[in-house]
Design a protein around this motif. Structure first.
Motif, PDB file in Angstrom:
ATOM      1  N   LEU A   1      13.432 -45.220   5.567  1.00  0.00           N
ATOM      2  CA  LEU A   1      13.237 -46.565   6.266  1.00  0.00           C
ATOM      3  C   LEU A   1      11.719 -46.966   6.201  1.00  0.00           C
ATOM      4  N   LYS A   2      10.958 -45.694   6.724  1.00  0.00           N
ATOM      5  CA  LYS A   2       9.280 -45.830   6.969  1.00  0.00           C
ATOM      6  C   LYS A   2       8.504 -46.307   5.497  1.00  0.00           C
TER       7      LYS A   2
ATOM      8  N   ASN B   1       9.133 -49.834   4.401  1.00  0.00           N
ATOM      9  CA  ASN B   1       8.747 -50.871   5.474  1.00  0.00           C
ATOM     10  C   ASN B   1      10.039 -51.501   5.917  1.00  0.00           C
ATOM     11  N   PHE B   2      11.152 -50.796   6.115  1.00  0.00           N
ATOM     12  CA  PHE B   2      12.409 -51.456   6.966  1.00  0.00           C
ATOM     13  C   PHE B   2      12.078 -50.759   8.497  1.00  0.00           C
ATOM     14  N   GLN B   3      12.542 -51.779   9.173  1.00  0.00           N
ATOM     15  CA  GLN B   3      12.970 -51.342  10.646  1.00  0.00           C
ATOM     16  C   GLN B   3      14.404 -50.513  10.781  1.00  0.00           C
ATOM     17  N   ASP B   4      14.462 -49.960  11.735  1.00  0.00           N
ATOM     18  CA  ASP B   4      15.745 -49.092  12.127  1.00  0.00           C
ATOM     19  C   ASP B   4      16.598 -50.153  13.053  1.00  0.00           C
ATOM     20  N   LEU B   5      17.183 -51.298  12.266  1.00  0.00           N
ATOM     21  CA  LEU B   5      17.739 -52.410  12.803  1.00  0.00           C
ATOM     22  C   LEU B   5      19.306 -52.024  12.907  1.00  0.00           C
TER      23      LEU B   5
ATOM     24  N   SER C   1      20.129 -45.883  11.220  1.00  0.00           N
ATOM     25  CA  SER C   1      19.833 -44.478  11.432  1.00  0.00           C
ATOM     26  C   SER C   1      21.121 -43.823  11.830  1.00  0.00           C
TER      27      SER C   1
ATOM     28  N   LEU D   1      15.488 -42.018   8.361  1.00  0.00           N
ATOM     29  CA  LEU D   1      14.037 -42.315   9.016  1.00  0.00           C
ATOM     30  C   LEU D   1      12.874 -42.585   8.133  1.00  0.00           C
TER      31      LEU D   1
ATOM     32  N   THR E   1      22.280 -48.739  15.141  1.00  0.00           N
ATOM     33  CA  THR E   1      21.025 -48.891  14.228  1.00  0.00           C
ATOM     34  C   THR E   1      21.690 -48.201  12.878  1.00  0.00           C
TER      35      THR E   1
ATOM     36  N   GLN F   1      22.028 -56.020  10.044  1.00  0.00           N
ATOM     37  CA  GLN F   1      21.311 -56.922   9.765  1.00  0.00           C
ATOM     38  C   GLN F   1      20.141 -55.811   8.755  1.00  0.00           C
ATOM     39  N   SER F   2      20.733 -55.105   8.050  1.00  0.00           N
ATOM     40  CA  SER F   2      20.033 -54.026   7.180  1.00  0.00           C
ATOM     41  C   SER F   2      20.638 -54.114   5.755  1.00  0.00           C
TER      42      SER F   2
END
Ligand SMILES: Cc1cc2nc3c(=O)[nH]c(=O)nc-3n(C[C@H](O)[C@H](O)[C@H](O)COP(=O)(O)OP(=O)(O)OC[C@H]3O[C@@H](n4cnc5c(N)ncnc54)[C@H](O)[C@@H]3O)c2cc1C
Length: 371
Positions: A268-269, A272-276, A254, A265, A252, A280-281
């Motif tokens: 990302l928060k 509004n990104f996810q820890d992908l 992170s 972290l 991921t 995929q980032s």
């Protein structure tokens, strides 16, 4: 009431005033200050005084480049290192020279002072310097009272007041080499108090590459202090991954990036990104490399290492007033401000030596070639 007479009254016994006195005959001057200790030198460089840099040029300063180059050329960083050769110092990251202790620098240049508050200066043939302990009559006056930042270290605006009294223009004073405060969109950074990382910042035409330190008030650290010198409202551009080669992996974002976990972290928060997985980032990576934002302001004069602005150099000829003969300005009070890294002390020393040479030449004194 006149209590003393002198050839040269040096107003302010900080970095530039003390350095100037080092090149004058002791019986020719009186150094006036309300502080026994040069407090800014003592506090500088975290108590180790970053007194010059391996590479110094007018490009490291904001101000009249032609004048700056001339003054630096007359007494360069090489001469500063030669002057302090008997004290313990070393070169550290970014080519900055630090003393083993600020006290070593102070010991080398400290002089006897007339301890009093400087109140005002008049000219009636000679200069009369009014102080809290009486008046001093002088043929020449050198104003070395510094900027207005860090009042708790003895700073006042007296030099600017005197300059204005003699008809000089003071270019707007603003805090510089100072932390930057944040707008609501960047409040996520405030949650990172204590975290630091290496970033690249572009502000105006300047690019700086160094550490940012997040704090509860905003952002600080060397890269931000330098950026504050060139920032005038509007956006700055930050690359949070300046040296990072992004490798493809299933980890991921992170876990894959060599950034403090708390930082990534929170980033990302906030966006509004996810820890992908890193593959995929792309959008998050792009934003980390090109993060643009407009600071809200700065931490103010109380926290600023220097004051930007000051006595207009258009009204000075070789650092002497074009309006009043024998009135000189040296150090931070002049509208010349250096970047972080020893450049401000270098300016103080070079401008002081420049005026010392000028005065010695005028008085036909021997120190003139003794660089
Ligand atoms: C915390 C801090 C850290 C710093 N670290 C560095 C560093 O590592 N490297 C670097 O290059 N620069 C550093 N600087 C900047 C540097 O200290 C200044 O640019 C430099 O001291 C300016 O020298 P100056 O002689 O012009 O003024 P100052 O050194 O400020 O001297 C002015 C003198 O005038 C006196 N004075 C003022 N008003 C009056 C009055 N009314 N009556 C009597 N006396 C008065 C003051 O007491 C003072 O002694 C730092 C500054 C701060 C605040």
């Amino acid at each position: 009431m006149i209590i003393q007479k002198t050839d040269i009254a040096i107003l302010g016994a900080g970095a530039s005033g003390l350095f100037l006195a080092s090149f004058l005959n002791e019986k020719d001057y009186i150094l006036i200050d309300h502080s026994q200790i040069p407090l800014k030198i003592k506090a500088s460089g975290g108590g180790k005084c970053n007194f010059t840099n391996e590479f110094v040029s007018s490009e490291n300063y904001i101000g009249n480049k032609k004048l700056i180059a001339k003054v630096l050329d007359n007494f360069s960083n090489r001469y500063v290192l030669e002057f302090f050769k008997n004290i313990k110092y070393k070169k550290i990251k970014n080519n900055q020279y630090f003393a083993s202790s600020s006290n070593e620098i102070i010991k080398k240049i400290d002089k006897k002072k007339f301890l009093a508050e400087i109140l005002s200066v008049e000219k009636d043939g000679n200069f009369i310097v009014h102080t809290s302990k009486g008046d001093i009559k002088a043929k020449k006056v050198v104003i070395a009272t510094g900027g207005i930042s860090y009042k708790k270290l003895g700073a006042t605006d007296i030099g600017y007041q005197i300059a204005k009294y003699f008809g000089h223009t003071v270019i707007a004073l603003t805090p510089a080499l100072v932390g930057l405060s944040l707008q609501k969109e960047q409040f996520w950074m405030k949650k990172l108090s204590g975290v630091s990382l290496r970033v690249k910042i572009k502000v105006g035409n300047k690019t700086f590459f160094d550490d940012v330190l997040f704090s509860h008030r905003g952002i600080t650290g060397p890269v931000i202090l330098n950026s504050s010198l060139y920032w005038k409202k509007g956006k700055i551009k930050c690359d949070f991954l300046p040296e990072v080669k992004i490798k493809k992996s299933n980890k991921t974002i992170s876990n894959a990036l060599p950034l403090p976990k708390r930082f990534i972290l929170e980033f990302l928060k906030a966006h509004n990104f996810q820890d992908l997985p890193i593959s995929q980032s792309n959008q998050a990576l792009k934003m980390l490399q090109n993060y643009e934002f407009a600071p809200a302001g700065n931490f103010g004069f109380d926290k600023a290492e220097v004051t930007k602005g000051g006595i207009s150099t258009d009204e000075l000829e070789n650092l002497e007033s074009k309006f009043v003969k024998d009135l000189f300005f040296i150090g931070e009070i002049v509208n010349v401000t250096g970047e972080l890294g020893g450049y401000n002390f270098q300016w103080c020393f070079s401008s002081a030596k420049y005026v010392a040479d000028n005065i010695n030449k005028r008085n036909n004194k021997k120190y003139v070639t003794d660089k």
